[in-house]
Design a protein around this motif. Structure first.
Motif, short mmCIF file in Angstrom:
data_model
loop_
_atom_site.label_atom_id
_atom_site.label_comp_id
_atom_site.label_asym_id
_atom_site.label_seq_id
_atom_site.Cartn_x
_atom_site.Cartn_y
_atom_site.Cartn_z
N ILE A 264 9.49 5.36 1.14
CA ILE A 264 8.29 5.51 1.84
C ILE A 264 7.69 4.19 2.11
N HIS A 265 6.96 4.08 3.38
CA HIS A 265 6.37 2.78 3.70
C HIS A 265 4.84 3.15 3.75
N GLY A 266 3.92 1.93 3.25
CA GLY A 266 2.78 2.13 3.14
C GLY A 266 2.02 1.40 2.50
N VAL B 236 3.63 8.20 7.98
CA VAL B 236 4.24 9.22 8.16
C VAL B 236 3.75 10.48 7.49
N TYR B 237 3.59 10.27 6.15
CA TYR B 237 3.30 11.41 5.07
C TYR B 237 1.68 11.81 4.80
N LYS B 238 0.96 10.42 5.29
CA LYS B 238 -0.45 10.21 5.08
C LYS B 238 -0.56 10.32 3.64
N THR B 239 -1.51 11.02 3.17
CA THR B 239 -1.97 10.72 1.52
C THR B 239 -0.56 11.49 0.53
N ILE B 240 0.02 10.68 -0.35
CA ILE B 240 1.03 11.16 -1.38
C ILE B 240 0.54 10.81 -2.59
N PRO C 216 4.19 -1.55 8.34
CA PRO C 216 5.16 -0.54 8.53
C PRO C 216 5.38 -0.18 9.98
N TYR C 217 6.59 -0.24 10.25
CA TYR C 217 6.76 0.42 11.78
C TYR C 217 6.07 -0.49 12.90
N LEU D 183 -3.38 1.27 10.88
CA LEU D 183 -3.13 1.27 9.35
C LEU D 183 -4.40 0.71 8.54
N PRO D 184 -5.58 1.23 8.65
CA PRO D 184 -6.70 0.69 7.86
C PRO D 184 -6.54 0.73 6.42
#
Length: 224
Positions: free
Chosen positions: A105-107, A123-127, A146-147, A154-155
Motif C-alpha cells: 500500500i502506498h501513501g 487508491v484506498y483512501k483512509t485505511i 506515489p504513482y 496527495l495533500p
C-alpha cells in the motif's frame, strides 16, 4: 554487544512471517524494530515478525552491499529506535507498507493510535492498519510521490475522521456500515458490519451469509 546488535554493520539474511526473505546491511536495531539497507532502500521491520536473522556468507561470485551514503530516514541520532517512534516520525512522509499477502500500500501515515495507524492511500483512501500486522515499511525517496502524483493530489493533512484509541473501538463506530477488511482479498471479508464485540466482528456478505471474524486476525479496514 549482545543479541541482534552484534550484527550491526554486517550483511545479514532475514526471514520474516509469510516465508519472506531479505538480504541487506543491518543498519540499526531497537527492542522491537530493525532497519535493513538492501543496497537501494531502507526497510523498517518490526521484530514481532522476525523468524530468524544470520550473518550472510558472501560467495565469490556475489557482490557485497555498499554502505549507504545518505542519512537514514526517520532517525533521531540521540535516541534508540523503536517501532512507535518510527511510526510517529514517519507521519506525513510517503511510504510503501506491506501488510497482507504480497500486496503493498502506498501513501502516508496520518495518525498513530494505541494499536493501529491511520494511513492515507490514493487508491484506498483512509485505511486503518493494525500495528501488529504491519510487516515492514519502506520510505520513499524525497523526490518521489506515489504513482508520480502531484502533491496537490496527495495533500499531507491529518484525517478529519474522529478516532478512538484502540482498533476495536474504532471499528465499533462503523456498525451498520459496509467495510472492506484486508483489502478485500477474501470476499467473505467484505460486507455489512452488524456488531463488533469481545474482539469478534459480525459481518454479513453480499450474498447474505454471516461470518464471525476474530479481530486479532484482521489486518486492515477501509470504507468502500
Amino acid at each position: 554487544m549482545t543479541g541482534i546488535k552484534q550484527l550491526l554493520g554486517k550483511e545479514v539474511e532475514i526471514e520474516i512471517s509469510g516465508k519472506t526473505f531479505f538480504t541487506g546491511l543491518l543498519i540499526d536495531a531497537g527492542l522491537d524494530i530493525l532497519v535493513l539497507f538492501d543496497g537501494e532502500e531502507y526497510l523498517y521491520i518490526p521484530l514481532m515478525h522476525l523468524h530468524n536473522i544470520s550473518e550472510r556468507t558472501i560467495k565469490s561470485n556475489e557482490e557485497s552491499i555498499e554502505k549507504p551514503t545518505n542519512k537514514m530516514p526517520f532517525q533521531n541520532d540521540e535516541e534508540s529506535i523503536s517501532y512507535r517512534k518510527i511510526l510517529n516520525n514517519a507521519k506525513g512522509q510517503f511510504l510503501e507498507v506491506f501488510v497482507t499477502g504480497n500486496r503493498s500500500i502506498h501513501g502516508y501515515i496520518t495518525s498513530v493510535l494505541n494499536d493501529y495507524i491511520v494511513f492515507y492511500s490514493p487508491v484506498y483512501k483512509t485505511i486503518f492498519i493494525s500495528m501488529q500486522h504491519l510487516k515492514w515499511l519502506i520510505p520513499y525517496s524525497s523526490t518521489l510521490t506515489p504513482y508520480t502524483l502531484s502533491n496537490t493530489v496527495l495533500p499531507v493533512v491529518p484525517s478529519n475522521i474522529p478516532l478512538s484509541r484502540s482498533f476495536e473501538e474504532q471499528l465499533k463506530k462503523y456498525e451498520g456500515k459496509l467495510l472492506v477488511f484486508d483489502l478485500g482479498d477474501n470476499p467473505n471479508k467484505v460486507g455489512l458490519v452488524n456488531s463488533v464485540k469481545n474482539n469478534i466482528v459480525n459481518l454479513t456478505t453480499a450474498g447474505g451469509h454471516t461470518f464471525f471474524w476474530k479481530l486479532i486476525h484482521l489486518k486492515t479496514v477501509h470504507i468502500p
